[in-house]
Every structure is written in C-alpha cells, then in structure tokens.
Design an enzyme around this catalytic site. Structure first.
Site, PDB file in Angstrom:
ATOM      1  N   SER A 153      32.860  37.556  38.284  1.00  0.00           N
ATOM      2  CA  SER A 153      33.848  37.811  39.343  1.00  0.00           C
ATOM      3  C   SER A 153      33.252  37.319  40.653  1.00  0.00           C
ATOM      4  O   SER A 153      32.070  37.011  40.738  1.00  0.00           O
ATOM      5  CB  SER A 153      34.124  39.312  39.459  1.00  0.00           C
ATOM      6  N   ASP A 154      34.064  37.257  41.698  1.00  0.00           N
ATOM      7  CA  ASP A 154      33.487  37.071  43.026  1.00  0.00           C
ATOM      8  C   ASP A 154      33.130  38.459  43.573  1.00  0.00           C
ATOM      9  O   ASP A 154      33.373  39.491  42.937  1.00  0.00           O
ATOM     10  CB  ASP A 154      34.429  36.292  43.947  1.00  0.00           C
ATOM     11  N   TRP A 155      32.549  38.461  44.736  1.00  0.00           N
ATOM     12  CA  TRP A 155      32.007  39.678  45.344  1.00  0.00           C
ATOM     13  C   TRP A 155      33.097  40.763  45.441  1.00  0.00           C
ATOM     14  O   TRP A 155      34.031  40.623  46.223  1.00  0.00           O
ATOM     15  CB  TRP A 155      31.464  39.325  46.734  1.00  0.00           C
ATOM     16  N   GLU A 156      32.953  41.799  44.645  1.00  0.00           N
ATOM     17  CA  GLU A 156      33.907  42.916  44.637  1.00  0.00           C
ATOM     18  C   GLU A 156      35.345  42.489  44.367  1.00  0.00           C
ATOM     19  O   GLU A 156      36.290  43.199  44.731  1.00  0.00           O
ATOM     20  CB  GLU A 156      33.834  43.713  45.952  1.00  0.00           C
ATOM     21  N   SER A 157      35.527  41.345  43.734  1.00  0.00           N
ATOM     22  CA  SER A 157      36.917  40.907  43.522  1.00  0.00           C
ATOM     23  C   SER A 157      37.601  41.723  42.428  1.00  0.00           C
ATOM     24  O   SER A 157      38.823  41.661  42.305  1.00  0.00           O
ATOM     25  CB  SER A 157      37.000  39.405  43.229  1.00  0.00           C
TER      26      SER A 157
END
Ligand code: BGC
Length: 715
Positions: A240-244
């Site tokens: 995932s991307d950062w906290e996505s």
C-alpha cells in the site's frame, strides 16, 4: 509457511516505521519490514533480532525512497527523462542502489512511473513526463539499474513501481485528488509503464493514493487482481502507500479500519505501509470468513519469496560495499553526466551561447538560485549529501579560474522573495559585465509530494528582476532550476537564451558551467510540454485530433476581436481566445550548439504484416560547427481506427553524436506490436490500414512518410 501461525503470517504483512517498540515487535514476529530507518548499525541489529530471536527467523525488508540517488543526488527523474538516455538512467539507478545497499537498505520505493500531463502537480518532478514510450524505456532502465542482474547480487535492491495506477491524472494537478481516466486511456497511457516494469522483473508495486472511477486504487481488485495478477501474471508483492489502507474510509469506501483492512487484503494488497489495520483486524476477518486463508497465504508466499530472492536468509546484513572514494568519484561522474544530458536549451537567440571563456573578464551572476547547493538537489533527497553538491556559482568559478571576475548578487533571497536586495549593484554589474547569467526558478520545496502549485509562473519578484535587467539592453542568459516546467511566457521575450536545468542534482553546477561555456553542447529534449499559460493545461503533444483541430495559423489576440464580431468569424476550432493554441515549447524540443538537418526518409517496405517490423531511416546531417548529440525521434499516427488515436505518438528515439559536416543514417525498427491499442471490451487490437510517420528533432517534426499494415492470415 506450514510452521507459521495466522498471526505469524499477518506479521509478515506489516511494513512498520521506526518506533520505540520496534525491536520487541520484530522479536514477536509481528513485523515483516521496516521503512525509513537508515542506520547500518540499527538495521543490522534489527535483522539480527529477526533472524535469531523471532519465531521463524525471517529477515526484514528494509525500505527507503531512493528516488534520484541516495547520497549522490542525480537530477530529478523528470530531468533524467530529458536525457532520453536509458543507459545513463540505468547507470544512475545502479549507483543509487549501490549506495543504498551499502547503508543496509534492500528495497526502494522507486521507480515512480506515473505519466504526468499536468505541471501544476508537484510530483511531476518524480515522473518520467508525459509520454508513454519514453516512460516505458526509462522504467525498464530504472528497474534494471536498481535490481541488477539478480536481486541477490552485491549492490542490488528490490525496486517498486509506483503508484499503481493513474495517480498522475489527479484533477487540476492537486496531489491526491480524484482522477478521471476513461478505460481506454488507462490502458493506452497510464498502465503501459507498469506493464514494462512487470516485464522487466520488478519485485514490487505500490498502490496509488488516488481514486479511480469511484474505487480507491488501494482497494481496486480490477487493477490489482484482474490486470496485475491475471493479465500480466505479476508474481511480486503489492504494497500500500503510506496509510492508504485506513484512508479507504476517509475516501468513503469503507466504514472503518476493519472494513478497510478487509477491502485492501481482498483486492490484493500484500503489505501494509505505516498503518496497522492488518495487524488489528485481519486475523479476526479470516476467522469470520471475510478474508480467505488463501488470500493471506498468497501474500505471505510472495513476501517470503522476495526475501529469499534478495538472499536475506543467507545474509540479512547485505554485502559490505564500502562507500569508498573510488565509488564516490564514479557516482559523482555519473551524476555530472546525467546533469549534462538532462538540461534542455530552450532558446538561444543569435547563438548567444556558448560563451567563450576567453571573452569573459567579468561575469555577472544574478538570481536566487546561483549558489544554492541544497535547493538544486530537488525533492526527495532524504539521504542526499549536501556536501557533495556543487552550485552553479562554484562550477563557474572552477571553470573560469581566478583570472575572471565573477560578481555574484542573488538580489532575491529565495525564489519566492518579493523584496530586492542590492538591485542597483546587480544592474551595475550587468551593465559592466561581458555576460550576465540569471539563475531563476523554484526552490526544491515548491515541488514534490503535496507541493502542487496553481500558478506556475516564476514565483516572487523574479519576473520583475528579469525586466529590470532587460532594461539595461544587454544580452541575458536565463538558467532555470525547477521541479516542473514553468510557464515562461512573461520572460521568454525578455531573455536571449534559456537553459532549462530542472533540479539538476549535486553535479548541476559543473554541468551548467560546461554547457554555458560549450565544453559540451546541450542534448536534452523536453519529456513534457511547456505550456504558455496555466489555462491551457492539460496540454500534451499526444492528444487526439478532435473534429476541429486548430489550423496552424490560428492566432487570435483577444484585444483585436471586433466588438460584436460574428460568432463564427474567428474560426471554429479547439483553441483559447487569449493564448495561442500551441505550446510555448513542444514535447521533444531541445536545441544544441550546432544545426541538425533531417532528410531522405525511407521506409524499407510499403507494407508490413502483423508480427513484422518496418525499418525507417533518415539522414541526420550536422550543418553547424560543433560536434553534438541529437535525439532523433520517430512519431506515428494511426489515422483511422475503431477508436480515435493520438495525432502523434512517439514510437522510437535514438541519441546520436554527429560531427560537424557529417551525415549519419539513423534507423528505427518499428514493430507492429507498437501499433496496437486498447479498446474497451475488445482488449488489444492491431488494425490494418495506413500509418503515417514523422522523424525529426521534436514532436513537431515534418519529415513524413507512410506505410500500410496489411491484414494477417486471421484477418
Ligand atoms: C508516497 C510514496 C512513498 C511513501 C514512503 C508516500 O507518501 O506517496 O511515494 O514511497 O510515502 O515514503
């Protein structure tokens, strides 16, 4: 895997940021990777804990954004794209991987391969620009450079193609904003670089923060399962991307973190970056049957496979490559070459450039970015070493030596300043100097993630500074350092020459000096269109023709429109009333210190069958006085197709050095696979018919030819 509990498996799916309890969490086996920890001793200790004290001795992925160099900062990726030189880009990525790997990193969140057609978007700096073909070539080069011959080879790190998919299409260039990408456009424009990354063996992909037609990419099973796993047979990991993942509920797709974890896992996200929704909810979701055990097992199998491929089970500490003097010098040399080849000479009236070192007793160096070794490195330089960065001022001093007087006056403290300091002294210096060099543009903080701009003119009082200097009436050279193409309409007629240096990285200064003084001729070409005005955006060369394309001579000046002019009297076509319909500088444009002429376009066969190739050749003649490199470009149009196709598309390019007076025959092989296009509900099509081609030094090339694709045995 048979020995792992469900919790052990979910532990592998967590990519954590450094925190106080990190070592304990690793000891318990609840973390599979760590990002943003760059300290060889600390990472070695964590790897030791993972190997020796965690339940199954599984080593850690150690991730970091190595976007354009590690300690040795190369030009921003958009600048590297302007080199049109995959070999050089590969070499730069290799150096970055070697430096990062020596610091204990085994995985990077690069390459960023989002097609970007909006210069307002701050992340255009990280992108390969607007073109699909160029982006694919550079993607392959970056993946090959980072991953080397094998992931376990010394100096190799795992690459991560990001952001899957469509992030670059954020509305109005606002970072993270919604995208509107029709299915045909998605497959023909935004996905091909990712397919190229997968074909090049990229180890991982990162999902995008953005929302694609109502489904945020991090929960988009259509992208992550149907396209990536089924159509492309991708075997690597998806992060995932950062906290996505928790952001899925902010998007409005899920009610809470539990639903977000389930949605992301089921869509095919193997590893959660920074947040912990998997850790908190997946085990229970497996027990309730909302996530199947197969989903978890597939993810963990892929994660473990990557760790084996990286050789982490044999040696989690990685190869001991010293950042020795020799490798540092090699890195700086590649950074210098990359900076040289990335800069684009946009304008050079009356051949003002190159300057002659012998003709310069006094040089005026003016503007806020002449002596900014930090700013010139650009965005994403976490581990960049500012000590290695040489400013333009220092580069010029070194080149000119002690006999030339250099008067340096920034006049504006930063690129955004509105107050002049020592303006009169600068004007006086310009009056009495043999040449005036103006260093303008944007500081690094004005581009990059979450740093989009609505107005992309030169900020602060820079335009006024140009006007004040212009009033002196002496030739002016502007060097622009920026993270994006800026709208330069308000200075283009005020300066004689413009060298577009992007944020050129640590060796930008020496490279600028070399180019201004003709040690080497500029060879960069724009990987992105430079608009005249923000209102034209999106403006990209490979647009479709429309039913009413503007005629070449369509020029309207809003001031000249007669009062109550009949509605049809200005021409009925796709243009704005208050700005020319053309870009200020076209995609592919870039001048050199010599003249190149293209002629004798030949196509080896008038007809080609599916599976075959046509060979297109031209004469490239250097009619000027200097040896120089030209990037010859091949463009194609499919004039009649089941869906309308771009008015032109790049399908080949060659960097060629040509000596003065020499003519080189340049050849392109165009395979019929490159003529395919995606059509919704039909997939990839190759349609027979006539194809037009052009070859030249930019996307407006007019040396033309054509050939016919005939139907294959199956029609
Ligand atoms: C960016 C990614 C990056 C990640 C980790 C995110 O905000 O979108 O490109 O890799 O942070 O730093």
């Amino acid at each position: 895997m048979a020995r792992m509990s469900l919790d052990d498996k979910i532990g592998q799916m967590a990519l954590a940021q450094p925190a106080e309890d990190l070592a304990d969490a690793i000891r318990q086996g609840s973390i599979g990777g760590v990002l943003n920890l760059v300290d060889r001793e600390a990472t070695n200790e964590l790897q030791r804990i993972a190997r020796e004290e965690s339940p199954h001795g599984i080593p850690l992925l150690l991730g970091r954004d190595v976007i354009h160099g590690f300690h040795t900062i190369l030009p921003i990726p958009l600048g590297q794209a302007a080199s049109w030189n995959p070999d050089l880009v590969r070499a730069g990525s290799r150096v970055a991987a070697e430096e990062a790997s020596a610091a204990g990193i085994n995985w990077t969140f690069a390459p960023m391969i989002d097609i970007a057609r909006d210069p307002r978007w701050g992340r255009i700096a990280e992108s390969p620009g607007e073109d699909v073909f160029l982006a694919c070539a550079l993607t392959r080069a970056m993946v090959e450079g980072l991953q080397g011959e094998s992931l376990s080879a010394p100096g190799s790190i795992a690459a991560c193609a990001k952001h899957f998919a469509g992030y670059g299409a954020s509305e109005s260039g606002r970072d993270y904003a919604t995208t509107h990408i029709p299915d045909n456009e998605l497959h023909n424009v935004y996905l091909p670089p990712f397919k190229a990354a997968v074909d090049a063996g990229v180890a991982s992909l990162m999902t995008s923060f953005s929302d694609l037609d109502g489904i945020p990419a991090t929960a988009h099973a259509g992208l992550l399962r149907d396209v990536l796993r089924e159509q492309w047979s991708f075997k690597g990991i998806v992060v995932s991307d950062w906290e996505s993942i928790p952001q899925l509920s902010i998007h409005g797709l899920t009610a809470d973190d539990r639903e977000s974890a389930i949605a992301a896992a089921n869509a095919g996200v193997d590893l959660e970056m920074a947040s912990d929704t998997y850790a908190r909810h997946l085990a229970e979701a497996v027990r309730s049957g909302e996530v199947s055990m197969a989903v978890i097992d597939d993810a963990v199998a892929r994660l473990l496979k990557l760790k084996f491929e990286l050789g982490l089970f044999e040696d989690p500490y990685g190869p001991a490559i010293e950042d020795a003097q020799a490798s540092r010098e090699r890195a700086l040399q590649i950074a210098h070459e990359a900076a040289l080849q990335s800069m684009v000479l946009l304008q050079n009236n009356n051949d003002l450039l190159p300057l002659d070192t012998n003709g310069i007793d006094k040089l005026a160096v003016i503007g806020p970015l002449a002596d900014q070794p930090y700013e010139q490195m650009g965005t994403w330089i976490f581990d960049g070493d500012p000590e290695r960065s040489v400013s333009a001022l220092d580069g010029l001093r070194a080149l000119l030596g002690p006999d030339s007087e250099i008067v340096h006056l920034p006049v504006l403290e930063t690129s955004r300043s509105r107050e002049f300091v020592d303006l009169e002294a600068a004007l006086e210096a310009a009056r009495t100097a043999d040449a005036t060099l103006l260093f303008l543009g944007e500081e690094s903080i004005l581009s990059g993630e979450a740093h989009s701009r609505a107005d992309i003119d030169l900020p602060g009082a820079q335009v006024e500074l140009v006007q004040r200097l212009r009033a002196i009436g002496k030739p002016l050279v502007a060097v622009i350092l920026a993270g994006r193409p800026l709208t330069l309409s308000n200075i283009v007629d005020e300066v004689d020459a413009i060298l577009y240096a992007w944020h050129p990285g640590c060796m930008g200064g020496p490279a600028i000096a070399d180019l201004l003084f003709g040690v080497e001729s500029p060879s960069g070409k724009l990987p992105v269109t430079v608009p005249r005005a923000v209102g034209q955006i999106p403006l990209y060369y490979n647009a479709r023709n429309t039913g009413k394309p503007p005629l070449p001579h369509t020029v309207v000046d809003i001031d000249d429109i007669p009062v109550r002019a009949p509605q049809t009297s200005l021409g009925m076509s796709a243009f704005h009333l208050d700005v020319a319909h053309t870009p200020l500088f076209a995609f592919g444009h870039g001048l050199s210190y010599t003249r190149f002429e293209y002629s004798n376009l030949e196509i080896n066969t008038p007809q080609v069958a599916p599976g075959g190739s046509v060979q297109i050749s031209v004469d490239l003649h250097n009619s000027g006085q200097r040896s120089a490199v030209e990037v010859a470009q091949l463009y194609v149009r499919d004039p009649v197709a089941s869906i309308t196709r771009p008015a032109r598309e790049l399908k080949g390019f060659k960097r060629v050095r040509v000596e003065p007076g020499q003519t080189v025959r340049v050849q392109f092989q165009l395979h019929t696979d490159d003529l395919k296009f995606w059509m919704r509900q039909h997939g990839w099509l190759l349609e027979p018919g006539r194809f037009q081609v052009w070859v030249g030094g930019n996307s407006e090339a007019d040396l033309a030819g054509e050939f016919e694709l005939i139907a294959g045995p199956n029609g």
